[in-house]
Design an enzyme around this catalytic site. Sequence first.
Site: not given
Lengths: 702, 329, 179
Positions: A238, A595, A667
């Site tokens: 992250f 997916k 993001e």
Amino acid sequence: MSTITPRAMGQALDRLDGADKVRGLARYAFEHPVDHPAYLFPVQSTVAVGRITGIDRSQASAQPGVLAVLTYHNAPRLSTEDGELRVLQSDEVAFRGQIVAAVIAETSEIARHAASLVRVDYEGRTHNVDLRAEVPGHREHLRVPNEVLPLFPMDTAEGDVDAAMASAAVRVDEVYSTPWYTHNALEPHTTIACWTEEGFTLHLSTQGVTGIQAGVAQAFRLDPSQVRVISPHVGGAFGSKVYPRADVVLAAMAARSVPGRPVKFALTRQQTFSLTGYRPPTIQRVRLGAGSDGRLTAIDHRSIEQTSKLKEFAEHSTRATPSMYAAPNRGTQQWVAELDVPTPTIMRAPGEASGMFALESAMDELAIACGLDPIELRIRNEPDTHPHFHLPFSSRNLVTCLREGARRFGWERRDPTPRARREGGWLIGTGVAAATYPVLRLPGSKATIRADANGRYAVLIAAVDIGTGTRTALTQVAADALQADVEQIDLRLGDTAYPPAAEEGASAGITSWGAAICAAADQLRQRLATEHGGTVPADGLEITADTPENEYLKQYAMHSFGAQFAEVRVHEETGEIRVPRQLGVFACGRIVNPKTARSQLLGGMAWGLSMSLHEQSVLDLRFGHVVNHDLAQYHISSNADIGAVEVHWIEEDDPYVNPMGTKGVGEIGIVGVAAAIANAVYHATGIRIRDLPITLDKLLPG
Amino acid sequence: MRTFRYERASTTSGAVALLAEAPHGAFLGGGTNLVDLMKLDVARPDLLVDVRRLTSDRVEELSNGGVRIGAGVSNSQLAADPLIRRRYPMLSQALLSGASGQLRNLATAAGNLLQRTRCPYFQDVTTPCNKREPGTGCSAIEGHHRDLAILGTSPECVATHPSDLAVALVALDAVVRTEGPDGERVIPMTELHRLPGAEPQRDTVLRHGELITAIDLPPLAFAACSYFRKIRDRASYAFALVTVAAAIDVVDGVVRDVRIAFGGVAHKPWRAIKAEELLRGGPAGEDQFRRAAEAELADARPLAGNAFKVPLARNTMVRTLLDLLEGPR
Amino acid sequence: MEAEVTFRVDGTSHRLTVDVRTTLLDALRERLGNTSAKKGCDHGQCGACTVLLDGQRVNSCLALAVAHDGAEIVTAAGLASDGELHPLQSAFIRHDAFQCGYCTPGQIVSAVGMLREAEAGWPSAVTAGQPADGGSGGSDGPTVGILTDDEVRERMSGNLCRCAAYANIVPAIQEVARG
């Protein structure tokens, strides 16, 4: 630039590493099998700023099983100007929790206990860790930070905002703030470092093996070829694992002191709070001026943030603002304060996540002030071209996202009156906000493709999969680039043995790496056609290519857009907040794998909820450290916090962004969620929260 | 973590004897808090006497109509026990609102009561804390105390007791049975935990080496309809900001009897004696509940960062009693 | 201080000497080479280390190895037998109920344990009913019946997922729970 025809792209393939991950067989850094490892544990400073006056390691050294105690007295001298990497280089302490010593021992239990026996004395100095104290009348401590991305200037200005505000029929002028957020990837930062005659081998949890290789090589005055970095699986990152930090340097140092022996180093959860970066807190002022019809005449957005004294990192919270709405008078300004704190870093949607909370909350306040529907307000202010760059957008479907979202969410049934809906003691409200994220490409990627005579292709690139689904999606890109089936592709990544790659970040992975793979595939096909009559020779054919330049960058502004909707329930008597429903509609170009892309957007939206309601690193101003430094106290959303989440996207065909037509999905899912939730909380309760997180005490009736 | 001697005993008296000789030793139950604190260097036992399998792991009906809970019953088993769910639902709810399924499977009933505070400074050996190191000062009073106490605090300590189970047990007038170097005794739950006063290092009145062997619940017919309500910052898997355990017996609009306890507000589970006294014999209604809550909380001395707990505790108590009266909305 | 312990891990017996300070999690990962259970917080605050200990899901990071001598331990690696994935493992893949995969073995083991608990009639905070959350309060039945999504969410809340795949984890578990 030619675009590739999607065949594998667009298929909802299961993750290629799924079967390994569900059994726990996918190897993360700390899990690489090594013989006879030693274990490392750091000692952290207990003052925020000062000087070490003495270190007594006698008790630690005397423990059976202790191999070495590293301090600034005996640690190797490093060659780096990066203050965060200069671990154990002097007696100076620049933040609380900085590494001041470390123990290498036969077992993790011994190392940790011995570290607790290292006695460090300090001469502390007065520290300054309080960003809020920087705001009123203390501008002399603030400065304009350096650019983060050359494309986006830190400050922008056009027209005369003050004059436009003075004459505006409707004005919003508010201050919004966001707290210090910590990434808390579930896999902490871990390393296994080994030093041999050939150099370092580092099994590392990282977002970019190439960058780590360069950073470590420089610090230890080695040629990059002497540093091999391997990172096949990463347990979340992250942003916290983009730049090398002190932990990897310390692990490498420790490995140097026990040559030939692998040194295992895992930060504890508590240590990650001071050693792995964070999203800096922001204090933002947004001014909006509009006519009574809601048409904006002025947009002004200013943000104050913090960095450390070791290194500058500025979260560009105002970055998105110039891309959003048309207004003749606009300004953005960014300031940064240097405090005695650890250096912040990239965290999911750096800039947009915090900045769009402010801008999109202010837009909601403007809609209410104008008596307009917040979706209509945004549509009225839709620009024809990029307001700052004055370029056409390569594709811009914000309005489509808002309308599609409104239809799916049932927005038209909404009564805009606050506190109008109640059910069983819960006040119910809904909110909307816009989302955006730029389409970015990071420099420095190459891809190698090896075709063999049996119709198989090995695709080599030192990219990493931090859980985004890179391994699967890039395989799909490679298949289409080579006009082959997915089964013919053998993608290898996560190792500096492969051609260099930009880090996984900025939602730019597929753009940066995929373009290199497409370029290599193009050249491979040309070589096959011109030199080999269209057939792969018996000993195979290998091509390496760089990410090519994109000539359209100068002609178009490239951004993703989205619309975030949320339904909140606030308990009338306790202020408890629940979010039973979130819905997002996004326009992010071509979706490579529906997916895994859906999972990225879904995860981003849950991150948005978590930043809205739960997360906050609490700084103790007296000591200078984050006190709630574990997962019991720093709350991230749990399963029970997440309700029904719907993710949709608009089909977009953008031929300008890259050969795949992708714009990035990592993001944008988080962007705007906090505003949508804050706007929904206002709708439910009539209380406007401008200071995240939105906790029940802020909504509790007196 | 410092190293330690690990022992098992075959009887409770053997375990008690082992610990009696080790002033820095501790009993080990499920370990979910003790091991946690040992890793942080907050707990530094030099001997662990494992009692996890030593005490009873059964829930039994007593001849007086009450229930005996073996100290070794896991939190999960206790929460699922049909007798508990039927007669004392607030107890089951309290357990289920705490921790996680995994932790409840490991943690024992007695261990739950002996958890230490989750005050951030107590858990961080680099900061002063009177509970951890008497005389060093309280970091929380001037620091981060959002989760901490508003009632019964002292200048030495504002910690809260983290157990949800204990709050329900206090409301139900449970007692703990112990075996110690001086023999067996019975301690009312309302007296097990103490206020910090000048000795915040002592959470309970237990003496060193005194082992909880069982928890006895007296019969309380009206507890068959009782609630435990937990308010926290996350929907699950979070410690309490405020909890309320309540049962009320109303006949013809008049409160015949009532039991109320607060959690998350004090160094001990807080039995709302004043509120109960005000309500007993009077009419049952929102105004009365509110006045009773206000009377109970009149002595609250909140800090800057936890003043919200006063209205939160009041509103939660009122809502819980109303829900009992009217059935959930 | 050291102690000798024996474990059966995923069907294989092991005898080893451990430092008494060693947790079950570290014994598995550092001593037995079974890295299926993960270390996320080391304090029972994330659930990544979840294993089945004598049939029940627990946080292996808070269990001292020495205190569980003789235990039968099952990790996610042991759920798959003869190369066949456990139905929950297949469902997690189909629903993309993970991203980075680090919490995943713990999630899956936890789900196995959770479904057994539900089958045994164990309640959750949702079953037991916090009144304001719409529960019925005071239910006493041994049966839980079909798990609602809210039941699954509550029962799985001891497993944090920072990638936040929760909205995929719930349907993956439900697919198996409902057959």
